[in-house]
Design an enzyme around this catalytic site. Sequence first.
Site, short mmCIF file in Angstrom:
data_model
loop_
_atom_site.label_atom_id
_atom_site.label_comp_id
_atom_site.label_asym_id
_atom_site.label_seq_id
_atom_site.Cartn_x
_atom_site.Cartn_y
_atom_site.Cartn_z
N ARG A 114 0.94 -1.52 -0.02
CA ARG A 114 0.05 0.09 0.26
C ARG A 114 0.99 1.24 -0.06
O ARG A 114 0.07 2.22 0.13
CB ARG A 114 -1.07 -0.12 1.21
CG ARG A 114 -0.41 0.23 2.73
CD ARG A 114 -0.74 0.15 3.84
NE ARG A 114 -0.43 0.63 5.03
CZ ARG A 114 -1.04 0.16 6.34
NH1 ARG A 114 -2.86 0.39 6.24
NH2 ARG A 114 -0.45 0.76 7.04
N HIS A 121 15.99 -19.67 5.41
CA HIS A 121 17.30 -18.97 4.10
C HIS A 121 18.74 -20.34 4.63
O HIS A 121 19.42 -20.43 3.24
CB HIS A 121 17.33 -18.25 3.61
CG HIS A 121 18.33 -16.96 4.31
ND1 HIS A 121 17.50 -16.63 5.61
CD2 HIS A 121 19.57 -16.70 4.94
CE1 HIS A 121 19.16 -16.21 6.66
NE2 HIS A 121 19.77 -15.80 6.06
N ASP A 163 -4.84 -2.65 0.47
CA ASP A 163 -4.74 -1.94 2.39
C ASP A 163 -5.34 -3.81 3.13
O ASP A 163 -6.27 -4.41 2.67
CB ASP A 163 -5.36 -1.58 3.60
CG ASP A 163 -4.85 -1.17 4.01
OD1 ASP A 163 -4.44 -1.75 4.82
OD2 ASP A 163 -5.43 0.01 5.12
N LEU A 164 -3.77 -4.49 3.06
CA LEU A 164 -4.30 -5.41 4.08
C LEU A 164 -5.24 -5.61 5.51
O LEU A 164 -5.44 -6.54 5.06
CB LEU A 164 -2.45 -6.51 4.62
CG LEU A 164 -1.31 -6.17 3.40
CD1 LEU A 164 -1.00 -7.09 4.22
CD2 LEU A 164 -2.42 -7.27 2.40
N GLU A 210 28.12 -12.29 13.40
CA GLU A 210 27.82 -10.55 12.36
C GLU A 210 28.31 -9.45 13.26
O GLU A 210 28.50 -9.25 13.96
CB GLU A 210 25.66 -10.46 12.97
CG GLU A 210 25.01 -10.88 11.89
CD GLU A 210 23.47 -11.10 12.10
OE1 GLU A 210 22.94 -10.93 11.24
OE2 GLU A 210 22.71 -11.15 13.06
N HIS A 221 17.83 -20.83 12.36
CA HIS A 221 19.17 -21.22 11.76
C HIS A 221 20.06 -22.23 12.71
O HIS A 221 19.69 -23.46 12.08
CB HIS A 221 19.72 -19.66 11.31
CG HIS A 221 18.74 -19.13 10.90
ND1 HIS A 221 18.07 -19.12 9.95
CD2 HIS A 221 19.02 -17.34 10.65
CE1 HIS A 221 17.38 -17.84 9.42
NE2 HIS A 221 18.23 -17.02 9.97
#
Length: 487
Positions: free
Chosen positions: A47, A175, A91-92, A213, A237
């Site tokens: 949106r 992932h 608009d969800l 990280e 993960h």
Amino acid sequence: MQTDSNFIFVLFGGTGDLSMRKILPALFEAHRAGMLAAAGKIVAVARGVETREAYLGWVEEHVKPHVAKNGVVDESAWTGFLARVEYVHIDLGRPEDFRILRDAVAQHDGTRVFYLATGPSLFVPICRALAEVGLNQNARIVLEKPLGYDLESSNAINDAVGEIFQEEQIYRIDHYLGKEPVQNLLALRFGNALFEPLWRREWVESIQITIAEELGVEARGDFYDNTGALRDMVQNHLLQLLSIVTMEPPHSMDSDSVRDEKLRVLRALKPIDERDISKVAVRGQYHAGVIKGQSVPAYATEPGVRTESRTETFVALKVEIENWRWAGVPFFLRTGKRLADRVAEIVVNFRPVPHSALGANALRAGANRLVIRLQPNETIRLYCLAKQPGEGMNLASVHLDLAFDQFFREGQMEAYQRLLLDVIRGRLALFVRRDEQEAAWRWVEPILNEWAVSTKPPKPYAAGTWGPAASSAMLAQHGTCWLEEEN
């Protein structure tokens, strides 16, 4: 290999950071490589912008930098990719707007893929709205992490989504399971007679899994301060990587055979008694420090973070697996933000030889080791001992490398690209099944509960280091150390 059927890939959260950095670049690479069916369409839903033209301008600005190779974009492929992209402005929060989406999807034939690159609070409303307009048939739904805040909330989401979609329609994405070295770990173990006989307690001394990280929480302070490293990284993960490393050989590589074996590992994790949590779990939070010459602020001063926050930005765990293959072998899991380097790796330390006529070096820990690097450079490296040139029997550590970018001429497939193609093709093996997710939540919950009521704050560590000293002390109790400390 090109997808063998047409598809409609509907991307909720089409203007979000994940869509810009990962999902659309992955789809572009698949398009550029000729791996998408010619008539396949991508329908972005958001949106934030009003028209398709405005959305394509947004994509041009935010996606194109992520697909450039050495600063250059294949303009012909880019133009062809944009021709696949359509846009639906809805608009969800208004279920009636999903009729607009239904009409847009109805214009195309093929498998429907709905990717929910949104916050988890929108998963159930979106699924219900899709069902109300009949879009849950002949469809696959992709759910991003985090799926819930704990076991109860995860079950609530899964129950609600499961009322609308069958389990075989639901793709819970992690992932890390799509990364090339993780796939090669399966090939290494189950395709070579050399390693599998050694992959057990008799020959393995310990295993480390690290996801580190350099970045802090960036613009995600509000989200992260209510999540923490245990929920954000360990529950999904790290435990998924652990299950891949330690699972029994599946009878085939079909989806349920692989996931059945991973589930057995998760169910065999030794439960953590609340009284022992301080011995086997370290939580930390970064303070101000310097990373590669640049000063960075403390976590508690990051935008969106509460000043007195006790949210952990670092976790180190000692894990045990109670089965015949792994009983007694310690597994050390570690993840954190603002650490000294960006690295994800699996380190398998084999036991030293039982007796050496070649000197003490042959008996030292780490003399025989396998290091599987997931990022930034994807490699598999086998360390062993060899004689140094010259007089005498002096041993030195040497290594054999499998550097994928050097050995294979064709480029590696990025994790999201592989996983999105698997969704389109209907392959579930690299996605997390509900019972796996429940087993992982059930194992981490005692730690979550203890830390929630603990009066002790997370242990401080300076940004740019490898975390609290207690992490190293935990390994020292078992006569070992983290890989970077040894080097």
